[in-house]
Scaffold this motif. Structure first.
Motif: not given
Length: 528
Positions: A274-293, A338-341
């Motif tokens: 779930v990513v955010s920019l200001g007050t907007a939030s969108v869930g982006v589906v990934m194959d997997s989350v691997n690490e925090v680097l 967030f500028r992506h169509t």
């Protein structure tokens, strides 16, 4: 004489009736039950209720007599095996088994019995002390005997006050003190965090065998793909639909489709970032989350100008070089995304649904607000050990990395240390969290990760079975964990009781993961 005799008889009858009434008033109620081959009773007064044996969450570092923790109408209830307390053979609970919930004004406890027989009223004349059997039976936990009650010649009355004091001495700590401990643990300032400004903190994930990353400040949370996604008719193919996330609508997009990659059904490894920019939030589906680097800025280069493109392909803003340049990770710009169509389409879809709901007079609210960053929530990284979920404050996690194929064993290292690895030129001692918590050891797997914490200035990694998600937890769902042992009460002082999701997440305080006497040895190990 006849009148006097009649008066005397009447007085005698009244006294007999009064004595009978008084005896009836003194009747005491007991719950009788069976454990093993023995029949026991408990005074009805502390019995809160009798329930079927619930599913439990196992708790590390707890007494062996504890089966685990259950959810009882939004409250955490420890479930205890009376068979184990009495040293009887183990037996799997069946349809007849029950948990007798005892509440003595501190922490309610559920005691598993093989079968509840009945609730009986007992005349005090049928209650005796334990002197008659004290020479042959250990009567420490027995407060009395019921004679000829409920078809049994003798029933032992258990003293649950003494039983709790003996088996769970730490539970005897009053709830107020326990709450204070948990509050202090939650409010403790974390002065140990790395303040170095020349590093990027990234969430690393995978899509179609390619590695990407997003700066962690732009990530609200990471959640599992839900069973129900509401698909929206006539929407673009990259818009998967909407899901409900804590009473709000969250639009979902597929990064595979955004990048024109082959589609793939979500599986158990798939995650929603779930990513955010200001007050907007969108869930982006990934194959997997691997690490925090944590990556040095010197290892990050801007996207070459000749490769950077306008429009929908400008999402990648930087390239991160790891392992001496052998591993390249593309860093996505949330601003560009967030500028992506695809993102615009997803946000418009939710706005349209909200407008339609408002016109129809429904109570659904899909407004994106700053609630996600409210002081009423805590953000935790959720990981798994066995079947149980644990969480740590996201600010306490330095990074999350894969388990190295080979770890260097160090002679005379503390017993819990699995070995050391080279993490960007620094020596990182690695411990197995299963061993630290007294859990059964398992073979290494690709899903395991090393969570890195900074404890009293010593950077240390702990191996966990898998990292599940980054989750925002409302503070109203967090409560003090039952005080089961001294070590457990410090390390696992709090619990997120997510009743609607039927989940319990045990919240771990990383500052108690290492014993004081081990810190010096680990510091020397890291400096070697």
């Amino acid at each position: 004489m006849t009148a006097e005799k009649n008066d005397s008889n009447a007085v005698a009858l009244q006294e007999a009736t009064r004595a009978e009434v008084e005896a009836t008033t003194d009747i005491r109620q007991f719950v009788t039950f069976i454990v093993g081959d023995e029949v026991f009773a408990v005074d009805m007064a502390p019995v809160q209720e009798i329930i079927r044996v619930p599913e439990v969450v196992k708790v590390p570092l707890a007494p062996r007599t504890l089966d685990g923790l259950a959810n009882l109408r939004g409250k955490v209830l420890p479930i205890i095996s009376l068979r184990r307390i009495f040293g009887f053979d183990e037996r799997v609970a069946d349809d007849a088994s029950r948990a007798v919930v005892i509440d003595q004004g501190r922490q309610p406890l559920g005691f598993v019995v093989d079968r509840v027989v009945s609730v009986v009223g007992v005349d005090p004349r049928h209650i005796e002390g334990t002197a008659a059997i004290s020479s042959t039976v250990n009567t420490e936990l027995v407060s009395g005997l019921l004679k000829d009650v409920g078809g049994y010649p003798m029933i032992m009355v258990l003293d649950f006050g003494k039983l709790i004091a003996n088996e769970f001495a730490d539970i005897a700590v009053k709830a107020g003190n326990h709450t204070e401990i948990a509050t202090q643990a939650a409010a403790r300032p974390d002065a140990q965090q790395d303040k170095i400004n020349d590093e990027l903190h990234l969430v690393n994930f995978e899509v179609a065998d390619q590695e990407y990353a997003i700066v962690i400040d732009d990530v609200q949370e990471i959640v599992q793909v839900p069973e129900l996604i509401v698909h929206v008719p006539h929407s673009e193919s990259h818009v998967l639909g909407v899901m409900t996330l804590r009473n709000r609508l969250l639009p979902l997009v597929s990064l595979r489709r955004m990048f024109g990659l082959p589609t793939r059904e979500a599986d158990e490894n798939s995650r929603i970032v779930v990513v955010s920019l200001g007050t907007a939030s969108v869930g982006v589906v990934m194959d997997s989350v691997n690490e925090v680097l944590r990556v040095a800025r010197t290892d990050v280069d801007a996207m070459p100008a000749m490769l950077s493109k306008e429009g929908n392909l400008s999402d990648i803003s930087q390239i991160c070089r790891l392992d001496s340049g052998k591993r390249l990770v593309s860093i996505l710009s949330v601003g560009n995304m967030f500028r992506h169509t695809a993102i615009k389409e997803a946000l418009a879809t939710v706005d349209n649904m909200a407008d339609q709901d408002a016109q129809q007079g429904t109570a659904v609210s899909a407004k994106r607000s700053d609630d996600d960053r409210s002081d009423d929530e805590e953000q935790v990284v959720v990981f798994v050990l066995g079947k149980e979920e644990f969480g740590v404050p996201i600010d306490s996690v330095q990074e999350i990395v894969r388990v190295a194929e080979a770890m260097t064993r160090v002679p005379k290292a503390p017993p819990a240390v699995e070995g050391v690895i080279n993490l960007r030129g620094a020596v990182l001692p690695v411990m197995d969290l299963r061993r630290r918590l007294g859990l059964e050891q398992i073979a290494r797997s690709d899903r395991q990760r090393i969570m890195v914490f900074l404890i009293d200035g010593v950077r240390t990694g702990f191996i966990v079975d898998s990292v599940v998600e980054v989750l925002k937890v409302h503070k109203t769902t967090i409560e003090p964990a039952p005080h089961l042992s001294g070590e457990q009460s410090m390390l696992l002082a709090r619990m997120a009781n997510l009743e609607k999701q039927k989940r319990m997440v045990q919240l771990l305080d990383p500052s108690y993961l290492i014993e004081k006497q081990e810190l010096q040895a680990l510091a020397q190990l890291a400096a070697a």
